[in-house]
Scaffold this motif. Structure first.
Motif: not given
Length: 304
Positions: A17, A21, A69, A71-72, A77-80, A83
């Motif tokens: 993950l 990013g 942000s 996408t996984d 799912r979207r992630h910052r 995070q």
């Protein structure tokens, strides 16, 4: 520290993950060398910079992270980018890499000093937005964190692509004069790879593992440290941006003002005979992010 920084990137790439990013929102693939030098500059600021310089650099990083942000691809799912669990992994992989590599290169630290180093680095974690209370602050806490996160790590195609680049990076036009010396980078990349934990190298399987590799790597690290410490500062600084060099020079002036003997450069500061008198030492507070070094709790047979 060159080897340690590259080793940190190799270790960080094992987190799928966190890697996404970088893969989706960083200019790493377009300007990989520039990205490496900007990362080196940030480390230089948080190591040698004044408190004001450190806060300015950290605020810039937090601002950039907050706007990004990704996408996984495994879940959609979207992630910052900022995070907390991702920032924590990046921080810990960096810290343990500096500890492991510089200790194996010959800097001797006690277990208490290793604990102190990790505790000090909770301040650099706070700079990027982490709660220091949630960041490992000792060798044992770091070991427990790495044990907990390890089941989530693996070497996918993107991670292997990152490591291949780190083993043989391209050079930008401004460093074109270094291209004839490019083969000299391979030992740096190889040393970074061979100082990874055994499980990480088994995940990558990018370089051979002949008998005696780890002993040879430790010996080579010691030789490299000796050679780099003997290199004239003016030659070494040719690799860095002017701003990075200026910060290092300003740090030297601050150290001199605090009573340190800087005539032998930063390596000389590790000699107790060159430290300031006790009354000066007691009155002086190290700049935020100052980095002593120690051993990697992620390795079997942890040093220190």
């Amino acid at each position: 520290m060159w080897v340690a920084g590259v080793r940190a990137l190799m270790l960080q790439a094992l987190h799928p993950l966190a890697l996404q990013g970088v893969w989706q929102r960083s200019d790493f693939r377009v300007d990989p060398t520039g990205r490496l030098l900007r990362t080196a500059d940030y480390v230089a600021v948080t190591t040698y910079g004044s408190p004001e310089e450190v806060e300015q650099a950290a605020a810039r990083v937090r601002r950039v992270h907050a706007a990004l942000s990704f996408t996984d691809p495994a879940t959609g799912r979207r992630h910052r980018v900022d995070q907390a669990d991702l920032l924590l992994w990046v921080h810990c992989a960096e810290v343990v890499s500096y500890l492991e590599v510089v200790t194996r290169a010959g800097l001797r630290l006690s277990r208490a000093e290793a604990d102190r180093y990790i505790a000090e680095q909770t301040r650099t974690a706070a700079l990027v937005g982490l709660d220091p209370a949630q960041v490992p602050a000792s060798v044992e806490q770091m070991r427990r964190y790495l044990t907990a996160v390890r089941p989530h790590l693996h070497a996918g195609p993107e991670a292997r692509a990152v490591v291949r680049y780190l083993l043989w990076p391209a050079l930008p036009d401004r460093l074109a004069w270094l291209r004839p010396l490019r083969p000299l980078w391979l030992p740096v990349g190889a040393l970074a790879y061979y100082t990874l934990p055994d499980w990480a190298r088994r995940a990558y399987r990018l370089l051979p593992e002949p008998p005696g590799t780890q002993t040879a790597a430790t010996t080579a690290l010691g030789l490299l440290r000796t050679a780099l410490n003997a290199l004239p500062t003016t030659v070494y600084n040719l690799v860095f941006d002017e701003a990075t060099v200026a910060r290092a020079e300003a740090a030297n002036r601050r150290l001199a003002d605090a009573g340190y003997d800087v005539s032998r450069g930063l390596p000389g500061l590790r000699d107790p005979a060159s430290w300031p008198p006790a009354k000066v030492r007691a009155a002086w507070t190290p700049p935020t992010g100052s980095r002593p070094v120690a051993a990697d709790p992620s390795q079997d047979g942890t040093r220190g």
